[in-house]
Design a protein around this motif. Structure first.
Motif, short mmCIF file in Angstrom:
data_model
loop_
_atom_site.label_atom_id
_atom_site.label_comp_id
_atom_site.label_asym_id
_atom_site.label_seq_id
_atom_site.Cartn_x
_atom_site.Cartn_y
_atom_site.Cartn_z
N UNK A 68 77.94 20.35 26.97
CA UNK A 68 79.39 20.26 27.21
C UNK A 68 79.98 21.61 27.59
N UNK A 69 79.51 22.67 26.93
CA UNK A 69 79.97 24.02 27.26
C UNK A 69 79.64 24.36 28.71
N UNK A 70 78.43 24.06 29.14
CA UNK A 70 78.03 24.33 30.52
C UNK A 70 78.84 23.49 31.50
N UNK A 71 79.07 22.24 31.15
CA UNK A 71 79.84 21.35 32.03
C UNK A 71 81.28 21.84 32.18
N UNK A 72 81.91 22.21 31.05
CA UNK A 72 83.29 22.72 31.12
C UNK A 72 83.37 23.99 31.95
N UNK A 73 82.42 24.90 31.74
CA UNK A 73 82.41 26.13 32.51
C UNK A 73 82.23 25.84 33.99
N UNK A 74 81.31 24.93 34.32
CA UNK A 74 81.05 24.59 35.73
C UNK A 74 82.30 24.03 36.39
N UNK A 75 83.00 23.16 35.71
CA UNK A 75 84.23 22.59 36.26
C UNK A 75 85.30 23.67 36.41
N UNK A 76 85.51 24.43 35.33
CA UNK A 76 86.55 25.47 35.35
C UNK A 76 86.27 26.55 36.40
N UNK A 77 85.00 26.89 36.59
CA UNK A 77 84.63 27.94 37.54
C UNK A 77 84.63 27.46 38.99
N UNK A 78 84.68 26.14 39.20
CA UNK A 78 84.69 25.60 40.55
C UNK A 78 83.32 25.26 41.10
N UNK A 79 82.35 25.11 40.21
CA UNK A 79 80.99 24.76 40.66
C UNK A 79 80.96 23.40 41.35
N UNK A 80 81.81 22.48 40.92
CA UNK A 80 81.84 21.14 41.52
C UNK A 80 82.89 21.00 42.62
#
Length: 134
Positions: A68-80
């Motif tokens: 969940x931490x990785x997913x939140x970071x990915x979304x917040x950072x713009x990875x998706x």
């Protein structure tokens, strides 16, 4: 019009003949109520084909805290985002792990969510076929 109520929510079934009327009804409901007070589960033509938005509940319980931490970071950072604003290297640096580990965590999140989405979709379709009696 059919309506059923529990303690906190009402469910309503509406029918109309002109496609644009549905949008007008939703706009009126949105204007007349507080934001978030109205949601649309499904818009279905008389031949049973879904034509609009609906809500599905997806269980994220199987995900670990690190996933969940990785997913939140990915979304917040713009990875998706399209185009991407972050790379695996950026996420790895932020999390203090290897790119391979980030990739594996995100792949596990994506797999878990896609399986849960497919299951929720199948349940919603089965419920729709049963006439909402589940």
């Amino acid at each position: 019009m059919n309506a059923a109520a529990d303690e906190r929510q009402f469910r309503m079934t509406l029918s109309w003949t002109e496609p644009g009327i549905g949008n007008d009804i939703l706009e009126c409901l949105a204007t007349a109520t507080d934001e978030g007070a109205v949601s649309v589960d499904a818009v279905v033509r008389t031949d049973g084909v879904r034509t609009g938005p609906r809500q599905l509940s997806i269980d994220v319980g199987p995900l670990t805290r690190k996933q969940l931490e990785a997913a939140r970071l990915a979304v917040d950072a713009g990875y998706y985002d399209a185009p991407r604003r972050a790379r695996l290297a950026d996420l790895a640096a932020e999390l203090g792990i290897s790119e391979s580990a980030v990739s594996q965590r995100l792949a596990n999140v994506e797999r878990t969510l896609m399986l849960a989405l497919a299951e929720a979709e199948a349940e919603a379709e089965a419920e729709a076929e049963d006439g909402g009696t589940r």
